[in-house]
Design a protein around this motif. Structure first.
Motif, PDB file in Angstrom:
ATOM      1  N   GLY A   1       0.690  -1.294   0.019  1.00  0.00           N
ATOM      2  CA  GLY A   1       0.005   0.001  -0.018  1.00  0.00           C
ATOM      3  C   GLY A   1       0.967   1.275  -0.009  1.00  0.00           C
ATOM      4  O   GLY A   1       0.561   2.146  -0.731  1.00  0.00           O
ATOM      5  N   ALA A   2       1.903   1.020   0.951  1.00  0.00           N
ATOM      6  CA  ALA A   2       2.717   2.372   0.938  1.00  0.00           C
ATOM      7  C   ALA A   2       3.372   2.516  -0.499  1.00  0.00           C
ATOM      8  O   ALA A   2       3.578   3.738  -0.987  1.00  0.00           O
ATOM      9  CB  ALA A   2       3.995   2.229   1.904  1.00  0.00           C
ATOM     10  N   GLN A   3       3.739   1.579  -1.317  1.00  0.00           N
ATOM     11  CA  GLN A   3       4.446   1.671  -2.388  1.00  0.00           C
ATOM     12  C   GLN A   3       3.560   2.204  -3.526  1.00  0.00           C
ATOM     13  O   GLN A   3       3.765   3.038  -4.255  1.00  0.00           O
ATOM     14  CB  GLN A   3       4.853   0.273  -2.904  1.00  0.00           C
ATOM     15  CG  GLN A   3       5.817   0.314  -4.207  1.00  0.00           C
ATOM     16  CD  GLN A   3       7.266   1.006  -3.886  1.00  0.00           C
ATOM     17  OE1 GLN A   3       7.684   0.781  -2.489  1.00  0.00           O
ATOM     18  NE2 GLN A   3       7.746   1.824  -4.597  1.00  0.00           N
ATOM     19  N   ARG A   4       2.375   1.790  -3.382  1.00  0.00           N
ATOM     20  CA  ARG A   4       1.443   2.269  -4.371  1.00  0.00           C
ATOM     21  C   ARG A   4       0.874   3.503  -4.158  1.00  0.00           C
ATOM     22  O   ARG A   4       0.766   4.507  -4.909  1.00  0.00           O
ATOM     23  CB  ARG A   4      -0.053   1.314  -4.345  1.00  0.00           C
ATOM     24  CG  ARG A   4       0.206   0.064  -5.158  1.00  0.00           C
ATOM     25  CD  ARG A   4      -1.088  -0.672  -5.157  1.00  0.00           C
ATOM     26  NE  ARG A   4      -1.528  -0.970  -4.216  1.00  0.00           N
ATOM     27  CZ  ARG A   4      -2.836  -0.626  -3.666  1.00  0.00           C
ATOM     28  NH1 ARG A   4      -3.690   0.276  -4.256  1.00  0.00           N
ATOM     29  NH2 ARG A   4      -3.604  -1.025  -2.481  1.00  0.00           N
ATOM     30  N   MET A   5       0.876   4.071  -2.886  1.00  0.00           N
ATOM     31  CA  MET A   5       0.664   5.501  -2.462  1.00  0.00           C
ATOM     32  C   MET A   5       1.738   6.254  -3.043  1.00  0.00           C
ATOM     33  O   MET A   5       1.474   7.290  -3.505  1.00  0.00           O
ATOM     34  CB  MET A   5       0.576   5.523  -1.070  1.00  0.00           C
ATOM     35  CG  MET A   5       0.240   7.110  -0.596  1.00  0.00           C
ATOM     36  SD  MET A   5      -0.122   7.286   1.008  1.00  0.00           S
ATOM     37  CE  MET A   5      -1.793   6.719   1.017  1.00  0.00           C
ATOM     38  N   LYS A   6       3.135   5.840  -2.819  1.00  0.00           N
ATOM     39  CA  LYS A   6       4.119   6.469  -3.348  1.00  0.00           C
ATOM     40  C   LYS A   6       4.073   6.920  -4.975  1.00  0.00           C
ATOM     41  O   LYS A   6       4.111   7.777  -5.640  1.00  0.00           O
ATOM     42  CB  LYS A   6       5.672   5.784  -2.950  1.00  0.00           C
ATOM     43  CG  LYS A   6       6.616   6.665  -3.708  1.00  0.00           C
ATOM     44  CD  LYS A   6       7.876   5.820  -3.296  1.00  0.00           C
ATOM     45  CE  LYS A   6       9.355   6.296  -3.863  1.00  0.00           C
ATOM     46  NZ  LYS A   6      10.406   5.445  -3.671  1.00  0.00           N
ATOM     47  N   THR A   7       3.613   5.791  -5.692  1.00  0.00           N
ATOM     48  CA  THR A   7       3.422   5.787  -6.959  1.00  0.00           C
ATOM     49  C   THR A   7       2.478   6.810  -7.276  1.00  0.00           C
ATOM     50  O   THR A   7       2.533   7.924  -8.465  1.00  0.00           O
ATOM     51  CB  THR A   7       3.247   4.473  -7.556  1.00  0.00           C
ATOM     52  OG1 THR A   7       4.199   3.496  -7.314  1.00  0.00           O
ATOM     53  CG2 THR A   7       2.952   4.527  -9.175  1.00  0.00           C
ATOM     54  N   LEU A   8       1.099   6.855  -6.809  1.00  0.00           N
ATOM     55  CA  LEU A   8       0.209   7.660  -6.848  1.00  0.00           C
ATOM     56  C   LEU A   8       0.797   8.985  -6.645  1.00  0.00           C
ATOM     57  O   LEU A   8       0.399  10.073  -7.567  1.00  0.00           O
ATOM     58  CB  LEU A   8      -1.078   7.419  -5.938  1.00  0.00           C
ATOM     59  CG  LEU A   8      -1.847   6.123  -6.447  1.00  0.00           C
ATOM     60  CD1 LEU A   8      -2.649   5.931  -5.193  1.00  0.00           C
ATOM     61  CD2 LEU A   8      -2.545   6.576  -7.809  1.00  0.00           C
TER      62      LEU A   8
END
Lengths: 342, 614
Positions: free
Chosen positions: B442-449
């Motif tokens: 989730g943290a990784q996806r948030m970073k991407t977002l």
């Protein structure tokens, strides 16, 4: 103005212009005629032999034909053409006269003082030989040895010559004497002659004097006698126009005589002082015609030859009558009336 | 042929005939005169021959010899002259003439012999000689006379022949003229009488009230003209009768039009007076002509006072120049109207934003008659636009700030979660490992977002000025960046020659990378085949990135360009759903547009337009 009215007015204008032009031409012609110079009146002295052969001259004078052509005639009457020739024309008193061929032929032996302008009368039935029956004369042959008189060197003299030849006689067969014309009938009545050769009115005088005793012999069939219109030489040479006008007057008279013979006869009879019947008796015979024929030359030469043989002239040879003829006036006026070979 | 011409011909023909007959008569008269002369000469020769005979006889008689000899010679010369004057055309006549001349030539010697024989008194034998000579001369004269008479008969024959020729010629002419005149007269009479009958019938028909009757006489003469004039008269008469009814109809029509005009005028007046926009009618010469109530309210002036001011008095100073420029063009006839957003200054000093519409009414010669100005008050819209702009800027600033500022705590969370995962992976129970895994993901996806969102926000905030950009070079850089993706997908990227455009080079690279990346990503069983092309377009250049991938349902053509909108799950295809939104924003920033052409399983073509360089 529409087209129709315009055409109408144009036609009227053209018609008016043509009418004016016609009037102007007529007025001009009238003016030319009115202002034409009148023919000058000229005097012409005419000798009038009181004999029937002068019929044309008488008619022309009586009818004023000369005056109508600007010629004022001064008339001198003569008992015969011969006297008119000698006493009038050759004497310088006349410009014009008529004369029988015999006196003319005899006069031609003299130097030419006249010219022959025309023949105005031609007839062989004018002259007669009148004889006294009581002298045993009933036929021409009975004249042999008889006393016969005539007017010397005249037409009746030449007629007697021709009459004798025609009847196989010659002058030496009879006793020939010469008297004046007016002496012939009384001489015959008185018995001093047995016959004479003459023309009217002396023939009638003899008839009346002799009554039934008078014997009148007819002329030869081939005999012709000419009455010539003579003009003076100066007139022929220098005043030819007058000759032409005189000839025109005679032609007019000829025309009148042919158209109205009774009136012509009356005119001639009155002028000659004889009864019209007298003139009428021989009227059908005379040939009143203005002409110049070749036969005139022959006649004149025959007469001249006869005159030489009879010693009626001092001449030695026959004159040249061709030169005596004045052909030009009549040729200019009526060429068909001239048959002289030229 | 005109009747007048025909009449003229009829009149002229006899004149021509008369002239021809006169000429023939003249020629014939001339011939007759010549023949008459010949005949006269012939007769004169006959007469002369007779005269010579007569004179020959006279020569034989002494009293006449000299004169007759003279006349003979004269007459002989006359005959010679007459013979010399004689001329004949026919050979018999010429022969007779020659014979006659020969005979005449023999006479003088005989004549002289005769003269000598008659000079002296002749003995008997000389008389015989004389008689023989006379007989010979007379005989020859007789022959001469016969020849002369023959010549006369030739002349008479010629006269008769000439007269006969003349008679035949005249008779022929008269016959021809009679036939011609008769034919002309018959034809003229027939045509004229027929035409007059038709005219009479036509007159009676028209008199009976039938104005539509036509004579239609197709002749080229005066009667034809008359018929034409008659037909024209009836047509005009009929037209006059018809025009009376038409005039009534026209009057009714005009009354209706006037009523409609009045109605229209009232309607227009209503629109003008009660419309929701300000309207004015002005003229370069007369100034204000009409102003409506709405305009007065818009500018805060009563009508009378408004008309005392000029257009420039009311215009905001900063907007005066473009308005004057447009109006100058209008006056010059270069344009017939224009639209312009401009500001006016109200009487109370406030600014009024308007959309000004100006249209020209021109005279027939093209000069300006008056101007109709319509003013729509857009002050509220302008105000809303300003507020929206401000809001957008604030939002963009917020997004940038948020994405930028969120990166640091998120990096910390991500770092510690990754540390936790590395240290305690397998030490805790299985649930703890799964939970830690979810947290790291989730943290990784948030970073991407956040990074994508930052990218999106930077399209407007960190943009570079437009410069000429060679798209071939941009594509080369892009493919270099995508080299790994191409290799992994097993696909191929082809391209046509690409042009140079005026753009932000970094954003162009971003644009191609997003579109080619999508093409490599969304493929089916077959390896992706990507083709980049460019073609001239009215707006500049039209680029297309075409693939053979899974395609897109047309229902989603709009949705795919919206931020964070995805058509597939993350399991199917990775991504945040912001790439095409970034593309759309880049293209629109450059003044172009972007769209997709596709169908499911048919591949897709992403097209966009860019202005050309220069």
């Amino acid at each position: 103005m529409n087209l129709h009215e315009f055409s109408k007015s144009r036609r009227a204008a053209v018609g008016g212009a043509l009418a004016l032009l016609l009037c102007a031409i007529l007025v001009g012609l009238w003016w030319l005629q009115a202002t034409a110079p009148p023919v000058p009146i000229e005097t012409i002295r005419i000798g009038l032999p009181l004999q029937p052969s002068s019929a044309l001259l008488i008619i022309a004078l009586e009818r004023g034909e000369f005056a109508a052509r600007g010629l004022q005639p001064e008339i001198t009457e003569f008992p015969s053409g011969k006297r008119a020739l000698h006493e009038g024309l050759l004497a310088g008193k006349l410009d014009l006269t008529t004369c029988a061929d015999v006196p003319v032929a005899l006069a031609a032996f003299e130097p030419n003082a006249f010219r022959i302008a025309a023949v105005v009368f031609e007839d062989g039935n004018v002259n007669r030989v009148v004889a006294d029956r009581r002298k045993g004369i009933r036929a021409p042959a009975d004249l042999k040895g008889k006393r016969i008189a005539t007017q010397r060197a005249s037409a009746v003299h030449y007629f007697l010559h021709a009459f004798l030849i025609d009847n196989e006689l010659v002058e030496n067969d009879l006793s020939l004497s010469f008297l004046e014309a007016e002496e012939l009938a009384p001489a015959l009545a008185a018995g001093t002659i047995d016959a004479f050769s003459m023309r009217e009115p002396y023939i009638s005088q003899a008839r009346r004097a002799l009554g039934d005793a008078a014997v009148v012999f007819a002329p030869p069939m081939d005999f012709a006698q000419y009455e010539l219109l003579l003009v003076t030489h100066p007139l022929a040479m220098e005043r030819q126009a007058r000759v032409v006008r005189a000839l025109a007057a005679l032609i007019a008279a000829e025309d009148f005589a042919r158209r109205q013979p009774q009136e012509a006869i009356a005119l001639v009879a009155r002028r000659l002082g004889v009864a019209p019947d007298t003139i009428a008796a021989s009227w059908a015979g005379p040939r009143l015609r203005v002409s110049l024929r070749q036969g005139v030359l022959l006649q004149l030469e025959h007469v001249a030859d006869w005159a030489l043989q009879q010693h009626l002239t001092d001449g030695e040879k026959i004159p040249d009558f061709l030169d005596l003829l004045d052909l030009a006036p009549l040729v200019s006026l009526a060429p068909d009336r001239v048959t002289v070979i030229r | 042929m005109k009747i007048s011409t025909r009449l003229l011909a009829n009149s002229a023909l006899p004149l021509v005939l008369g002239a021809v007959v006169t000429i023939l008569l003249g020629i014939n008269f001339y011939q007759l005169r010549a023949l008459q002369q010949t005949d006269r000469l012939s007769r004169e020769i006959v007469q002369s021959a007779a005269d010579l005979s007569l004179l020959t006889r006279e020569i034989a008689l002494p009293p006449h010899r000299q004169r007759a000899a003279r006349q003979w010679r004269i007459r002989y010369q006359t005959i010679v002259v007459q013979l010399a004057r004689l001329e004949f055309e026919s050979s018999p006549a010429r022969n007779a003439l020659e014979r006659l001349r020969d005979r005449m030539a023999e006479l003088p010697s005989l004549f002289e012999s005769l003269l000598r024989a008659t000079e002296v008194v002749a003995p008997v034998k000389d008389n015989e000689k004389k008689d023989r000579l006379i007989g010979e001369i007379l005989l020859r004269n007789r022959n001469i006379l016969t020849d002369a008479q023959q010549l006369g008969s030739f002349s008479i024959q010629h006269v008769e022949s000439a007269f006969l020729s003349f008679f035949i010629a005249v008779l022929s002419l008269i016959a021809v003229a009679t036939l011609l005149l008769g034919g002309l007269a018959y034809r003229s009479n027939h045509k004229i009488i027929d035409a007059i009958a038709r005219l009479r019938r036509g007159t009676e028909t028209v008199a009976a009230g039938r104005l539509d009757h036509h004579i239609d006489l197709a002749t080229d003469d005066e009667l034809g003209d008359l018929a034409c004039a008659f037909d024209l008269m009836t047509e005009r008469l009929r037209a006059t009768m018809a025009s009376r009814a038409e005039l009534d109809q026209e009057m009714e029509r005009r009354e209706r039009i006037e009523a409609k005009l009045r109605e229209s005028e009232a309607l227009f007046r209503g629109y003008f007076e009660r419309g929701l926009i300000g309207m004015a009618v002005t003229s370069p010469e007369k100034g204000w002509i009409e102003v409506n109530e709405q305009l007065c309210q818009m500018l805060g002036y009563p009508p009378v006072e408004l008309k005392t001011l000029t257009w420039a008095d009311l215009t905001h100073p900063d907007d005066l120049a473009p308005d004057v420029a447009h109006f100058t063009q209008l006056l010059a006839g270069e344009i017939d109207g224009y639209f312009l957003d401009k500001r006016f200054i109200r009487k109370d000093g406030r600014i009024v934003h308007t959309t000004l519409s100006v249209s020209a009414a021109r005279n027939p010669d093209g000069s300006l008659h008056h101007v109709i100005a319509s003013l729509l008050d857009i002050s509220e819209r302008k105000q809303a636009e300003a507020e929206l702009e401000r809001s957008n800027q604030e939002l963009q600033q917020f997004a940038y700030v948020a994405s930028h500022d969120l990166q640091e705590p998120l990096r910390m969370v991500t770092s510690y979660l990754q540390l936790l995962q590395r240290r305690y992976q397998g030490r805790l129970d299985a649930d703890a490992d799964e939970f830690i895994g979810y947290a790291v993901d989730g943290a990784q996806r948030m970073k991407t977002l956040i990074l994508d969102l930052l990218t999106y926000s930077r399209v407007g905030s960190r943009s570079q000025p437009f410069v000429p950009v060679a798209m071939e070079a941009v594509l080369a850089d892009t493919l270099n960046n995508l080299q790994e993706a191409v290799r992994e997908s097993g696909g191929q990227v082809h391209h046509d020659p690409l042009p140079e455009v005026r753009a932000d080079a970094g954003q162009m690279r971003q644009l191609l990378q997003n579109l080619i990346g999508n093409a490599l990503k969304f493929h089916g069983e077959t390896p992706p085949q990507v083709h980049v092309s460019a073609a001239p377009d009215p707006d500049g250049w039209r680029f297309a990135v075409r693939d053979n991938g899974i395609g897109i349902d047309p229902r989603f053509f709009e949705r795919i360009f919206v931020v964070f909108q995805r058509l597939h799950t993350r399991d199917e295809y990775s991504g945040t759903g912001i790439g095409l939104a970034v593309c759309k924003k880049i293209v629109e920033r450059h003044g172009g547009r972007i769209w997709v052409e596709s169908a499911p399983n048919q591949g897709a073509a992403f097209c966009f337009t860019l202005p050309a360089a220069g």
